[in-house]
Design a protein around this motif. Structure first.
Motif, PDB file in Angstrom:
ATOM      1  N   GLY A 373      -7.496 -47.225 -57.804  1.00 44.94           N
ATOM      2  CA  GLY A 373      -7.072 -47.341 -59.195  1.00 44.94           C
ATOM      3  C   GLY A 373      -7.947 -48.277 -59.985  1.00 44.94           C
ATOM      4  N   ALA A 374      -8.026 -48.021 -61.280  1.00 36.85           N
ATOM      5  CA  ALA A 374      -8.936 -48.777 -62.140  1.00 36.85           C
ATOM      6  C   ALA A 374      -8.556 -50.243 -62.247  1.00 36.85           C
ATOM      7  CB  ALA A 374      -8.962 -48.145 -63.527  1.00 36.85           C
ATOM      8  N   ALA A 375      -7.307 -50.565 -61.965  1.00 42.64           N
ATOM      9  CA  ALA A 375      -6.883 -51.955 -62.074  1.00 42.64           C
ATOM     10  C   ALA A 375      -7.286 -52.788 -60.863  1.00 42.64           C
ATOM     11  CB  ALA A 375      -5.372 -52.033 -62.265  1.00 42.64           C
ATOM     12  N   SER A 376      -7.727 -52.116 -59.786  1.00 44.72           N
ATOM     13  CA  SER A 376      -8.127 -52.815 -58.576  1.00 44.72           C
ATOM     14  C   SER A 376      -9.618 -53.069 -58.596  1.00 44.72           C
ATOM     15  CB  SER A 376      -7.746 -51.986 -57.342  1.00 44.72           C
ATOM     16  OG  SER A 376      -6.374 -51.712 -57.342  1.00 44.72           O
ATOM     17  N   SER A 377     -10.067 -53.929 -57.734  1.00 48.40           N
ATOM     18  CA  SER A 377     -11.508 -54.182 -57.618  1.00 48.40           C
ATOM     19  C   SER A 377     -11.888 -54.344 -56.169  1.00 48.40           C
ATOM     20  CB  SER A 377     -11.909 -55.427 -58.416  1.00 48.40           C
ATOM     21  OG  SER A 377     -11.255 -56.573 -57.902  1.00 48.40           O
ATOM     22  N   VAL A 378     -13.048 -53.867 -55.804  1.00 47.29           N
ATOM     23  CA  VAL A 378     -13.563 -53.963 -54.455  1.00 47.29           C
ATOM     24  C   VAL A 378     -14.953 -54.584 -54.546  1.00 47.29           C
ATOM     25  CG1 VAL A 378     -14.180 -52.706 -52.382  1.00 47.29           C
ATOM     26  CG2 VAL A 378     -12.266 -51.922 -53.762  1.00 47.29           C
ATOM     27  N   SER A 379     -15.140 -55.741 -53.932  1.00 46.74           N
ATOM     28  CA  SER A 379     -16.431 -56.451 -53.947  1.00 46.74           C
ATOM     29  C   SER A 379     -16.926 -56.660 -55.377  1.00 46.74           C
ATOM     30  CB  SER A 379     -17.481 -55.677 -53.122  1.00 46.74           C
ATOM     31  OG  SER A 379     -17.042 -55.537 -51.791  1.00 46.74           O
ATOM     32  N   GLY A 380     -15.983 -56.920 -56.277  1.00 48.65           N
ATOM     33  CA  GLY A 380     -16.377 -57.187 -57.645  1.00 48.65           C
ATOM     34  C   GLY A 380     -16.604 -55.962 -58.486  1.00 48.65           C
ATOM     35  N   ASN A 381     -16.559 -54.754 -57.875  1.00 52.48           N
ATOM     36  CA  ASN A 381     -16.767 -53.528 -58.629  1.00 52.48           C
ATOM     37  C   ASN A 381     -15.426 -52.877 -58.951  1.00 52.48           C
ATOM     38  OD1 ASN A 381     -19.609 -53.724 -58.463  1.00 52.48           O
ATOM     39  ND2 ASN A 381     -19.535 -52.894 -56.367  1.00 52.48           N
ATOM     40  N   THR A 382     -15.263 -52.417 -60.157  1.00 52.03           N
ATOM     41  CA  THR A 382     -14.018 -51.766 -60.550  1.00 52.03           C
ATOM     42  C   THR A 382     -13.857 -50.445 -59.814  1.00 52.03           C
ATOM     43  OG1 THR A 382     -14.113 -52.775 -62.730  1.00 52.03           O
ATOM     44  CG2 THR A 382     -12.693 -50.849 -62.479  1.00 52.03           C
ATOM     45  N   ALA A 383     -12.714 -50.259 -59.168  1.00 54.00           N
ATOM     46  CA  ALA A 383     -12.462 -49.015 -58.444  1.00 54.00           C
ATOM     47  C   ALA A 383     -12.074 -47.921 -59.432  1.00 54.00           C
ATOM     48  CB  ALA A 383     -11.355 -49.219 -57.418  1.00 54.00           C
ATOM     49  N   LEU A 384     -12.109 -46.677 -58.976  1.00 53.48           N
ATOM     50  CA  LEU A 384     -11.818 -45.525 -59.819  1.00 53.48           C
ATOM     51  C   LEU A 384     -10.422 -44.989 -59.551  1.00 53.48           C
ATOM     52  CD1 LEU A 384     -15.203 -43.608 -59.443  1.00 53.48           C
ATOM     53  CD2 LEU A 384     -14.504 -45.109 -61.323  1.00 53.48           C
ATOM     54  N   ASP A 385      -9.860 -44.317 -60.565  1.00 59.81           N
ATOM     55  CA  ASP A 385      -8.578 -43.646 -60.393  1.00 59.81           C
ATOM     56  C   ASP A 385      -8.719 -42.361 -59.599  1.00 59.81           C
ATOM     57  OD1 ASP A 385      -6.981 -45.469 -61.781  1.00 59.81           O
ATOM     58  OD2 ASP A 385      -7.531 -44.597 -63.700  1.00 59.81           O
ATOM     59  N   GLU A 386      -9.901 -41.773 -59.625  1.00 68.36           N
ATOM     60  CA  GLU A 386     -10.138 -40.476 -58.998  1.00 68.36           C
ATOM     61  C   GLU A 386     -11.275 -40.566 -57.992  1.00 68.36           C
ATOM     62  OE1 GLU A 386      -8.226 -37.908 -59.663  1.00 68.36           O
ATOM     63  OE2 GLU A 386      -7.148 -38.739 -61.380  1.00 68.36           O
ATOM     64  N   ILE A 387     -11.238 -39.680 -57.015  1.00 71.41           N
ATOM     65  CA  ILE A 387     -12.317 -39.550 -56.042  1.00 71.41           C
ATOM     66  C   ILE A 387     -13.031 -38.236 -56.308  1.00 71.41           C
ATOM     67  CG2 ILE A 387     -12.821 -39.164 -53.591  1.00 71.41           C
ATOM     68  CD1 ILE A 387     -10.737 -41.234 -52.926  1.00 71.41           C
ATOM     69  N   PRO A 388     -14.341 -38.243 -56.476  1.00 75.61           N
ATOM     70  CA  PRO A 388     -15.071 -37.012 -56.802  1.00 75.61           C
ATOM     71  C   PRO A 388     -14.763 -35.885 -55.830  1.00 75.61           C
ATOM     72  CG  PRO A 388     -16.510 -38.919 -56.983  1.00 75.61           C
ATOM     73  CD  PRO A 388     -15.230 -39.418 -56.377  1.00 75.61           C
ATOM     74  N   GLY A 389     -14.562 -34.691 -56.376  1.00 77.31           N
ATOM     75  CA  GLY A 389     -14.283 -33.509 -55.566  1.00 77.31           C
ATOM     76  C   GLY A 389     -12.819 -33.295 -55.248  1.00 77.31           C
ATOM     77  N   ASP A 390     -11.963 -34.231 -55.618  1.00 78.67           N
ATOM     78  CA  ASP A 390     -10.524 -34.125 -55.326  1.00 78.67           C
ATOM     79  C   ASP A 390      -9.842 -33.450 -56.511  1.00 78.67           C
ATOM     80  OD1 ASP A 390      -8.015 -34.525 -54.101  1.00 78.67           O
ATOM     81  OD2 ASP A 390      -7.758 -36.432 -55.148  1.00 78.67           O
ATOM     82  N   GLU A 391     -10.024 -32.135 -56.628  1.00 77.84           N
ATOM     83  CA  GLU A 391      -9.600 -31.426 -57.832  1.00 77.84           C
ATOM     84  C   GLU A 391      -8.087 -31.404 -58.026  1.00 77.84           C
ATOM     85  OE1 GLU A 391     -11.319 -27.582 -57.864  1.00 77.84           O
ATOM     86  OE2 GLU A 391     -13.384 -28.300 -58.007  1.00 77.84           O
ATOM     87  N   VAL A 392      -7.322 -31.360 -56.954  1.00 75.97           N
ATOM     88  CA  VAL A 392      -5.861 -31.255 -57.098  1.00 75.97           C
ATOM     89  C   VAL A 392      -5.157 -32.593 -56.942  1.00 75.97           C
ATOM     90  CG1 VAL A 392      -5.716 -28.824 -56.481  1.00 75.97           C
ATOM     91  CG2 VAL A 392      -5.687 -30.546 -54.676  1.00 75.97           C
ATOM     92  N   GLY A 393      -5.909 -33.671 -56.841  1.00 77.23           N
ATOM     93  CA  GLY A 393      -5.330 -34.996 -56.946  1.00 77.23           C
ATOM     94  C   GLY A 393      -4.631 -35.557 -55.737  1.00 77.23           C
TER      95      GLY A 393
END
Length: 425
Positions: A373-393
Motif C-alpha cells: 500500500g502507498a501508505a507503507s514504505s520499504v527501505s525508504g521507498n514508497t510501496a505501491l497499491d498494485e503489483i504489475p500484472g495483477d489485473e484482477v486484484g
C-alpha cells in the motif's frame, strides 16, 4: 443492557432452530434478538416462517410445563425481549428456482408438524403478517413473545440499523444471504452502520456439503453472498459480481467504511458435533412430558436416523452444529480461544458464474505477498497499491475482499454440552 443486539437472518431447518433456541436461552445481559428476518432456503419461505412461529409456540408450552413441574424456566432472553419477526425473500436474486438441499425434510424439521400436531400452531398467525391484526377471537398466548411485521425483512433491517446507534447491531446470517444483499443494495451506507455480520457459509479447505465445492447457504444465492462480501473491500466494484440481469444497482464509489464480516465456513462448524448418545441422555434426563424435549427429540432423532440410512453403519451419528456455532461466538466472542486465520483478513471471493463451481469460496493459494500500500514504505521507498500484472486484484492493497475467517473455538466437545445445558436448564 445486552452485550449483543442481534438481527437473526434464518431459513429454519434443524440447526437454525437449535441456534435460535440457544439465542433465546441466553441471559438478557448477553443477547437481545431485535429482529428475526426469515428467508427461503432449506424449504420454501412459508414453511420457514411457520417453523419460526412454531418455536415460540413450543417454548410457550415448555415454560408452562416447567413452571407446573417446579423446574427453573430458563429462556430469560425470550421473556425479557420481544423480537420483531419479518418475512423476507422468497427466492434468490437471479433465479426463481429454489435450491433446497432436501436434507431437512419437506417442512424443514423432518415432519415434526405432522407427527406432533399439538405442538404446531394453527395458522391463524398468518393474519398477523398480512395485516398486523390477529384473527378475530384468536389471541394465542405465544403471541406475547414476538411482534409480527408487515414490512419486508430487508426494510426492517435497514430501519433498525438507521434507528440504533452505529456499531451496536450485529447480524447473524445462517441462511441464504438474499435479505442482506437486498438491504445493502437499497441503502449501503445505512447497512454499513452494522457492528459485525457473522455468516455461516462457505467451505475453504474442505469439500462442500451441496456440491464438491459449495456449501448450501452460499450455493442457494451465490450472487447475494458475493454482493455482501464485496462490501468488505475498499473497492467493492473489484469483486461485486457482473450479472447484467440483476435488478440491484452497483454500490456507489467511496463508501464511508468497510463491512466487518466474520465467516464461519464448514471447516470450523462441521467438527462441532452433537452426538446421539449425549443428546438422548440429556433429553431423557429432562423428564417425561417436556414439550420442548418431545419436539426436539423428533427433529434431531430424525437427523440421526437419516444419517444412518445415508452413510450406513457408522460408530455414532452426530449432528454438526453449523448455525448454533455462530450464536455461541456472539455470546462469547471475548474468549481468547476464538481464533481467526493467521493471515486475516483474507481475500475470499464467491464464484457466481461457474458451471461446476457455483457458490465456491475462492482464495489465492499461490502464497504471493500482497502489495503493502502507498501508505507503507520499504527501505525508504514508497510501496505501491498494485503489483504489475495483477489485473484482477488478488495482490492489491485495496482491491479484493477482506474477510475474517474463524479457524478456532473454545472447544469442539465443550460446545455441545453448553448448548444442551442452556436449552434444557
Amino acid at each position: 443492557m445486552p452485550k449483543r443486539k442481534v438481527i437473526f437472518d434464518t431459513d429454519p431447518g434443524v440447526d437454525d432452530t437449535l441456534a435460535m433456541l440457544l439465542a433465546l436461552a441466553s441471559s438478557p445481559e448477553e443477547m437481545q434478538l431485535v429482529l428475526i428476518s426469515v428467508t427461503y432456503g432449506n424449504v420454501p419461505l412459508k414453511s420457514c416462517l411457520k417453523n419460526v412461529v412454531s418455536i415460540f409456540h413450543v417454548l410457550d408450552k415448555e415454560l408452562s410445563w416447567r413452571k407446573a413441574q417446579g423446574k427453573p424456566e430458563g429462556f430469560a432472553a425470550l421473556k425479557a425481549y420481544k423480537p420483531i419477526v419479518a418475512i423476507g425473500a422468497e427466492h434468490p436474486l437471479e433465479e426463481e428456482i429454489l435450491r433446497e438441499d432436501g436434507f431437512h425434510g419437506p417442512d424443514g424439521l423432518h415432519g415434526v408438524h405432522e407427527a406432533h400436531p399439538h405442538l404446531s400452531p394453527e395458522e391463524t398467525w398468518l393474519s398477523l403478517f398480512e395485516d398486523g391484526v390477529p384473527t378475530p377471537h384468536q389471541d394465542p398466548s405465544y403471541y406475547k413473545y414476538f411482534t409480527a411485521s408487515t414490512i419486508p425483512a430487508h426494510k426492517e433491517i435497514l430501519r433498525i440499523l438507521a434507528e440504533e446507534p452505529i456499531n451496536t447491531i450485529s447480524i447473524c446470517a445462517v441462511g441464504p444471504m438474499t435479505n442482506l444483499a437486498m438491504a445493502a443494495a437499497e441503502d449501503p451506507e445505512t447497512f454499513l452502520r452494522v457492528k459485525e455480520v457473522c455468516v455461516m457459509g462457505g467451505a475453504i479447505e474442505v469439500p462442500g456439503n451441496i456440491t464438491p465445492f459449495a456449501e448450501f447457504n452460499t450455493y442457494a444465492d451465490a450472487i447475494a453472498t458475493a454482493r455482501v462480501l464485496a462490501l468488505t473491500s475498499a473497492v467493492p466494484s473489484s469483486t461485486i459480481p457482473v450479472v447484467p440481469e440483476t435488478k440491484l444497482a452497483p454500490y456507489p464509489e467511496n463508501l464511508s467504511r468497510r463491512l466487518k464480516l466474520t465467516l464461519f465456513p464448514l471447516d470450523i462448524t462441521t467438527p462441532h458435533l452433537l452426538g446421539r448418545g449425549f443428546f438422548y441422555d440429556t433429553v431423557t434426563s429432562v423428564g417425561a412430558g417436556s414439550p420442548l424435549a418431545i419436539w426436539i427429540t423428533h427433529i434431531v432423532g430424525s437427523v440421526f436416523r437419516r444419517m444412518e440410512r445415508i452413510r450406513g453403519s457408522i460408530p455414532e451419528p452426530a449432528l454438526p452444529l453449523h448455525d448454533p456455532l455462530v450464536v455461541w461466538y456472539l455470546l462469547s466472542s471475548e474468549d481468547a480461544a476464538w481464533q481467526l486465520a493467521g493471515n486475516a483478513p483474507e481475500d475470499i471471493r464467491v464464484e457466481t458464474m461457474g458451471q461446476w463451481t457455483h457458490g465456491m469460496h475462492v482464495v489465492d493459494r499461490r502464497g504471493r505477498p500482497r502489495a503493502l500500500g502507498a501508505a507503507s514504505s520499504v527501505s525508504g521507498n514508497t510501496a505501491l497499491d498494485e503489483i504489475p500484472g495483477d489485473e484482477v486484484g488478488w495482490l492489491s492493497a485495496k482491491r479484493g475482499n477482506r474477510v475474517d475467517r474463524v479457524v478456532g473455538s473454545p472447544g469442539f466437545e465443550k460446545f455441545a454440552h453448553e448448548l444442551m445445558d442452556r436449552i434444557f436448564a
